[in-house]
Design a protein around this motif. Structure first.
Motif, PDB file in Angstrom:
ATOM      1  N   LYS A  96       0.919  -1.046   0.162  1.00 59.18           N
ATOM      2  CA  LYS A  96      -0.010   0.013  -0.034  1.00 59.18           C
ATOM      3  C   LYS A  96       1.025   1.207  -0.094  1.00 59.18           C
ATOM      4  O   LYS A  96       0.432   2.373   0.481  1.00 59.18           O
ATOM      5  CB  LYS A  96      -1.005   0.154   1.197  1.00 59.18           C
ATOM      6  CG  LYS A  96      -1.952  -1.261   1.215  1.00 59.18           C
ATOM      7  CD  LYS A  96      -2.711  -1.087   2.367  1.00 59.18           C
ATOM      8  CE  LYS A  96      -3.939  -2.238   2.358  1.00 59.18           C
ATOM      9  NZ  LYS A  96      -4.889  -2.139   3.588  1.00 59.18           N
ATOM     10  N   GLU A  97       2.087   1.221  -0.611  1.00 57.68           N
ATOM     11  CA  GLU A  97       2.774   2.180  -0.839  1.00 57.68           C
ATOM     12  C   GLU A  97       3.427   2.371  -2.282  1.00 57.68           C
ATOM     13  O   GLU A  97       2.912   1.765  -3.038  1.00 57.68           O
ATOM     14  CB  GLU A  97       4.257   2.314  -0.043  1.00 57.68           C
ATOM     15  CG  GLU A  97       3.862   2.213   1.387  1.00 57.68           C
ATOM     16  CD  GLU A  97       5.230   2.153   2.427  1.00 57.68           C
ATOM     17  OE1 GLU A  97       5.293   2.584   3.352  1.00 57.68           O
ATOM     18  OE2 GLU A  97       6.121   1.415   2.022  1.00 57.68           O
ATOM     19  N   VAL A  98       3.963   3.441  -2.433  1.00 56.74           N
ATOM     20  CA  VAL A  98       4.366   3.985  -3.842  1.00 56.74           C
ATOM     21  C   VAL A  98       5.900   4.332  -3.735  1.00 56.74           C
ATOM     22  O   VAL A  98       6.244   4.931  -2.936  1.00 56.74           O
ATOM     23  CB  VAL A  98       3.606   5.173  -4.558  1.00 56.74           C
ATOM     24  CG1 VAL A  98       2.091   4.830  -4.914  1.00 56.74           C
ATOM     25  CG2 VAL A  98       3.319   6.397  -3.892  1.00 56.74           C
ATOM     26  N   TYR A  99       6.768   4.203  -4.747  1.00 58.45           N
ATOM     27  CA  TYR A  99       7.910   4.844  -5.150  1.00 58.45           C
ATOM     28  C   TYR A  99       7.610   6.107  -6.029  1.00 58.45           C
ATOM     29  O   TYR A  99       6.777   6.085  -6.850  1.00 58.45           O
ATOM     30  CB  TYR A  99       8.699   3.795  -6.047  1.00 58.45           C
ATOM     31  CG  TYR A  99       9.051   2.595  -5.526  1.00 58.45           C
ATOM     32  CD1 TYR A  99       9.903   2.673  -4.227  1.00 58.45           C
ATOM     33  CD2 TYR A  99       8.671   1.528  -5.947  1.00 58.45           C
ATOM     34  CE1 TYR A  99      10.405   1.318  -3.520  1.00 58.45           C
ATOM     35  CE2 TYR A  99       9.045   0.172  -5.398  1.00 58.45           C
ATOM     36  CZ  TYR A  99       9.978   0.243  -4.234  1.00 58.45           C
ATOM     37  OH  TYR A  99      10.014  -1.247  -3.711  1.00 58.45           O
ATOM     38  N   TRP A 100       8.323   7.098  -5.441  1.00 57.12           N
ATOM     39  CA  TRP A 100       7.776   8.527  -6.138  1.00 57.12           C
ATOM     40  C   TRP A 100       9.259   9.405  -6.123  1.00 57.12           C
ATOM     41  O   TRP A 100      10.072   9.501  -5.397  1.00 57.12           O
ATOM     42  CB  TRP A 100       6.433   9.199  -5.419  1.00 57.12           C
ATOM     43  CG  TRP A 100       6.766   9.670  -4.115  1.00 57.12           C
ATOM     44  CD1 TRP A 100       6.490   8.908  -2.861  1.00 57.12           C
ATOM     45  CD2 TRP A 100       7.305  11.145  -3.637  1.00 57.12           C
ATOM     46  NE1 TRP A 100       7.123   9.604  -1.807  1.00 57.12           N
ATOM     47  CE2 TRP A 100       7.257  10.962  -2.307  1.00 57.12           C
ATOM     48  CE3 TRP A 100       7.641  12.119  -4.302  1.00 57.12           C
ATOM     49  CZ2 TRP A 100       7.872  12.202  -1.373  1.00 57.12           C
ATOM     50  CZ3 TRP A 100       8.012  13.278  -3.868  1.00 57.12           C
ATOM     51  CH2 TRP A 100       8.033  13.281  -2.246  1.00 57.12           C
ATOM     52  N   ALA A 101       8.950  10.313  -7.043  1.00 61.57           N
ATOM     53  CA  ALA A 101      10.086  11.633  -7.198  1.00 61.57           C
ATOM     54  C   ALA A 101       9.287  12.562  -7.709  1.00 61.57           C
ATOM     55  O   ALA A 101       8.106  12.583  -8.204  1.00 61.57           O
ATOM     56  CB  ALA A 101      11.075  11.051  -8.141  1.00 61.57           C
ATOM     57  N   ARG A 102       9.878  13.843  -7.437  1.00 61.88           N
ATOM     58  CA  ARG A 102       9.566  15.148  -7.941  1.00 61.88           C
ATOM     59  C   ARG A 102      10.446  15.629  -9.128  1.00 61.88           C
ATOM     60  O   ARG A 102      11.447  15.580  -8.819  1.00 61.88           O
ATOM     61  CB  ARG A 102       9.240  16.168  -6.782  1.00 61.88           C
ATOM     62  CG  ARG A 102       8.618  17.406  -7.189  1.00 61.88           C
ATOM     63  CD  ARG A 102       8.412  18.139  -5.688  1.00 61.88           C
ATOM     64  NE  ARG A 102       7.765  19.470  -5.911  1.00 61.88           N
ATOM     65  CZ  ARG A 102       7.482  19.945  -4.754  1.00 61.88           C
ATOM     66  NH1 ARG A 102       7.280  19.411  -3.511  1.00 61.88           N
ATOM     67  NH2 ARG A 102       6.697  21.121  -5.002  1.00 61.88           N
TER      68      ARG A 102
END
Length: 217
Positions: free
Chosen positions: A118-124
């Motif tokens: 229930k998580e994500v890998y993310w970047a901005r």
């Protein structure tokens, strides 16, 4: 420039690209069979493109973030092929490929992929000419930790009620062809790429067994 690129941070993908033109590509939607499908796919790609491994100018591999098993399969394959063929090997963050394919027109945006649990890998990122500019990340966490920006990637579709996804957001996965484009543009600008150190962002689920308990007499 003739490049073989591959990514197994989510689904498995591979591509052969020459000077920006995709000669052959492969992608799978199965996120759990990387080791089984990747090597045969690469062999077929090179055969269909009529390219020998030793003729490659570079091999590019996505270094994640991604789950342990899948990410290891791609990086280990890339390292082995680079060693056998004597070809330079380079790493690219897998989220960069999604950022490139997003084609965000202006300003800042985010990229998110499925991290399971229930998580994500993310970047901005910030939209820029040539290649998107990484502003922050990569991170792993619940969807609520992603900034309130337009979000691209499979993770945006998984948590659409919490993320400001775009119409085509859920169609975007880390793609090997985009990795090769990033490599070409980076080299053309005189830049360098990452080493192939994997971006796991989590501790492994596997644990070293402790000492055995002594049997009671």
């Amino acid at each position: 420039m003739l490049i073989l690129s591959l990514d197994t941070s989510a689904a498995a993908s591979a591509a052969v690209i020459r000077d920006g033109e995709v000669l052959q590509r492969f992608s799978s939607t199965d996120t759990r069979s990387h080791a089984e499908v990747l090597a045969p796919a690469i062999q077929q790609l090179l055969a269909d493109a009529d390219v020998a491994g030793t003729a490659l100018d570079a091999i590019v591999v996505g270094v994640g973030p991604g789950p342990f098993t899948g990410l290891r399969a791609g990086i280990a394959t890339a390292r082995m092929l680079a060693f056998v063929w004597g070809v330079p090997l380079h790493g690219v963050m897998s989220l960069d490929a999604v950022a490139l394919d997003a084609g965000h027109p202006d300003g800042e945006f985010a990229v998110a992929t499925d991290a399971r649990r229930k998580e994500v890998y993310w970047a901005r990122y910030r939209a820029a000419s040539g290649l998107p500019e990484l502003v922050d990340g990569p991170h792993v966490g619940p969807a609520e930790t992603v900034p309130e920006l337009p979000v691209y990637g499979h993770g945006a579709g998984l948590y659409a009620e919490r993320l400001a996804g775009t119409p085509h957001a859920t169609d975007l996965w880390p793609d090997a062809a985009a990795l090769a484009v990033i490599a070409e543009r980076t080299f053309a600008a005189g830049g360098t790429l990452r080493p192939t150190t994997p971006l796991y962002l989590r501790e492994s689920d596997a644990k070293v067994p402790g000492p055995r308990k002594k049997a009671l007499l």
